[in-house]
Design an enzyme around this catalytic site. Structure first.
Site, PDB file in Angstrom:
ATOM      1  CE  LYS A  66      -4.172  -1.899   2.032  1.00 28.56           C
ATOM      2  NZ  LYS A  66      -5.113  -1.880   3.145  1.00 28.56           N
ATOM      3  CG  ASP A 103      -7.991   0.690   3.116  1.00 26.38           C
ATOM      4  OD1 ASP A 103      -8.827  -0.133   2.690  1.00 26.38           O
ATOM      5  OD2 ASP A 103      -6.773   0.546   2.975  1.00 26.38           O
ATOM      6  N   GLY A 129      -1.076  -1.595  15.797  1.00 23.56           N
ATOM      7  CA  GLY A 129      -0.492  -1.605  14.460  1.00 23.56           C
ATOM      8  C   GLY A 129      -0.297  -0.189  13.947  1.00 23.56           C
ATOM      9  N   GLY A 131       0.832   0.208  10.328  1.00 25.97           N
ATOM     10  CA  GLY A 131       1.145   0.032   8.912  1.00 25.97           C
ATOM     11  C   GLY A 131       0.195   0.851   8.044  1.00 25.97           C
ATOM     12  N   GLY A 132       0.068   0.455   6.796  1.00 30.12           N
ATOM     13  CA  GLY A 132      -0.770   1.188   5.843  1.00 30.12           C
ATOM     14  C   GLY A 132      -2.223   1.279   6.272  1.00 30.12           C
ATOM     15  CB  ILE A 214      -9.263  -3.835  10.009  1.00 31.62           C
ATOM     16  CG1 ILE A 214      -7.752  -3.989   9.946  1.00 31.62           C
ATOM     17  CG2 ILE A 214      -9.670  -2.681  10.893  1.00 31.62           C
ATOM     18  CD1 ILE A 214      -7.158  -2.974   9.003  1.00 31.62           C
TER      19      ILE A 214
HETATM   20  P1  ATR Z   1      -1.339  -3.146   6.264  1.00 32.86           P
HETATM   21  O1  ATR Z   1      -1.382  -2.419   4.973  1.00 32.86           O
HETATM   22  O2  ATR Z   1      -2.333  -4.274   6.323  1.00 32.86           O
HETATM   23  O3  ATR Z   1      -1.453  -2.263   7.458  1.00 32.86           O
HETATM   24  P2  ATR Z   1       1.473  -3.281   6.676  1.00 32.86           P
HETATM   25  O4  ATR Z   1       1.613  -1.870   6.233  1.00 32.86           O
HETATM   26  O5  ATR Z   1       2.473  -4.285   6.210  1.00 32.86           O
HETATM   27  O6  ATR Z   1       0.064  -3.873   6.291  1.00 32.86           O
HETATM   28  O7  ATR Z   1       1.425  -3.270   8.284  1.00 32.86           O
HETATM   29  C1  ATR Z   1       1.348  -4.427   9.029  1.00 32.86           C
HETATM   30  C2  ATR Z   1       1.216  -4.085  10.506  1.00 32.86           C
HETATM   31  O8  ATR Z   1       1.130  -5.305  11.255  1.00 32.86           O
HETATM   32  C3  ATR Z   1       2.406  -3.319  11.076  1.00 32.86           C
HETATM   33  O9  ATR Z   1       1.958  -2.511  12.141  1.00 32.86           O
HETATM   34  C4  ATR Z   1       3.288  -4.475  11.593  1.00 32.86           C
HETATM   35  O10 ATR Z   1       4.183  -4.114  12.610  1.00 32.86           O
HETATM   36  P3  ATR Z   1       5.658  -3.542  12.240  1.00 32.86           P
HETATM   37  O11 ATR Z   1       5.453  -2.097  11.877  1.00 32.86           O
HETATM   38  O12 ATR Z   1       6.435  -3.735  13.456  1.00 32.86           O
HETATM   39  O13 ATR Z   1       6.151  -4.373  11.074  1.00 32.86           O
HETATM   40  C5  ATR Z   1       2.219  -5.373  12.161  1.00 32.86           C
HETATM   41  N1  ATR Z   1       2.626  -6.783  12.269  1.00 32.86           N
HETATM   42  C6  ATR Z   1       2.939  -7.636  11.261  1.00 32.86           C
HETATM   43  N2  ATR Z   1       3.174  -8.882  11.735  1.00 32.86           N
HETATM   44  C7  ATR Z   1       3.021  -8.813  13.079  1.00 32.86           C
HETATM   45  C8  ATR Z   1       3.128  -9.761  14.141  1.00 32.86           C
HETATM   46  N3  ATR Z   1       3.445 -11.041  13.908  1.00 32.86           N
HETATM   47  N4  ATR Z   1       2.862  -9.321  15.391  1.00 32.86           N
HETATM   48  C9  ATR Z   1       2.517  -8.032  15.620  1.00 32.86           C
HETATM   49  N5  ATR Z   1       2.420  -7.089  14.674  1.00 32.86           N
HETATM   50  C10 ATR Z   1       2.658  -7.467  13.416  1.00 32.86           C
END
Ligand code: ATR
Length: 274
Positions: A66, A103, A129, A131-132, A214
């Site tokens: 994203k 979103d 979280g 992320g995106g 989500i």
């Molecule tokens: P999205 O677009 O779905 O938000 P993303 O941008 O890749 O996807 O973000 C994923 C989120 O899940 C991030 O907050 C990530 O934490 P990091 O910033 O530390 O990478 C979090 N995440 C992914 N795997 C995880 C896990 N096993 N436990 C906890 N948080 C996780």
């Protein structure tokens, strides 16, 4: 000629977006097909290049693309630019891409639906979280001066995301501290992709509070089953998925598709897969 649409991500086989969009394409009688496209991280640019050579209308973009989707687009809507992430790309005549983020409106309409109110001013929201997807959630929540805390596995990302919340001061921290914060939250919103790797948050007693994950389907199931057992009112991301899909469909075709019908189709598909 049949036009092409799709959703790009990794993993992608779980996605219900093809079911939703192909249903609507049939409902409207549009000669187009919507496919799930498996593209690993780092390969979005070449995937978009080959799609631009075909009869493509647009694509949705999901995990982990994203942020890159926005960077690769020539132009972007104000919300996609502000959020810093895109989930909808539209191919233009000159073969460049326009980025949107559906979103945020999708999340807000689903949250209002879950709470049965537009007024979030009394809520204490714990967002897991950064992320995106979390960026879109923060952008949507920023409409109101709510009490917001953002926790993330990588705390520095929670810090920078908290600065995007300008309507009030947002607290931030490390995801590992979640137990400290969860007790006093009135709503927990889980945007982490931990569910895909079986990582579950131990929610503790919910006492009827809202736990909103989500994600949906298998990725959300273990987490939401556990939260429900602990007395949380749980919601998965299906409503949001359908709402963001409807916004994308409107951008591509200028038509408002039937959300309730799409939700039913998704629920039926998930039940059949159980
Ligand atoms: P999205 O677009 O779905 O938000 P993303 O941008 O890749 O996807 O973000 C994923 C989120 O899940 C991030 O907050 C990530 O934490 P990091 O910033 O530390 O990478 C979090 N995440 C992914 N795997 C995880 C896990 N096993 N436990 C906890 N948080 C996780």
């Amino acid at each position: 000629m049949t036009k092409l649409l799709g959703v790009i991500g990794d993993p992608i086989s779980h996605s219900l977006s093809p079911l939703i969009h192909n249903g609507w394409l049939r409902d409207f009688g549009f000669p187009a097909t919507y496919e799930a496209m498996h593209v690993p991280g780092g390969q979005l640019s070449s995937a978009l290049e080959s799609l631009a050579k075909r009869d493509t209308v647009g694509v949705n973009v999901t995990l982990p693309h994203k942020l890159e989707a926005l960077a690769l687009a020539k132009t972007a809507s104000a919300s996609a630019a502000k959020i810093g992430a895109a989930n909808t790309l539209t191919l233009q005549q000159d073969k460049s891409w326009t980025a949107d983020n559906t979103d945020a409106p999708g999340f807000m309409s689903s949250l209002r639906d879950a709470l049965q109110t537009n007024d979030l001013s009394k809520e204490k929201v714990l967002l897991l979280g950064a992320g995106g997807s979390a960026r879109a959630v923060v952008y949507a929540l920023n409409e109101q001066a709510i009490d917001l805390t953002i926790l993330n596995r990588t705390p520095s990302k929670a810090v920078s995301l908290s600065n995007e919340f300008t309507n009030a001061k947002a607290a931030f921290g490390d995801l590992s501290q979640y137990k400290e914060y969860i007790e006093s939250a009135t709503i927990v919103i889980n945007t982490t992709s931990g569910g895909y790797s079986g990582d579950i948050i131990d929610t503790g007693p919910g006492n009827g509070r809202l736990f909103y994950d989500i994600s949906y389907g298998a990725a959300a199931k273990a987490q939401l089953d556990d939260a429900k057992l602990n007395g949380w009112r749980v919601r998965d991301g299906l409503n949001m998925l359908v709402a963001q899909a409807a916004e994308s469909f409107r951008i591509w075709f200028g038509e408002e598709p039937d959300r309730i019908l799409a939700l039913k189709r998704c629920q039926n598909a998930l039940e059949a897969a159980e």
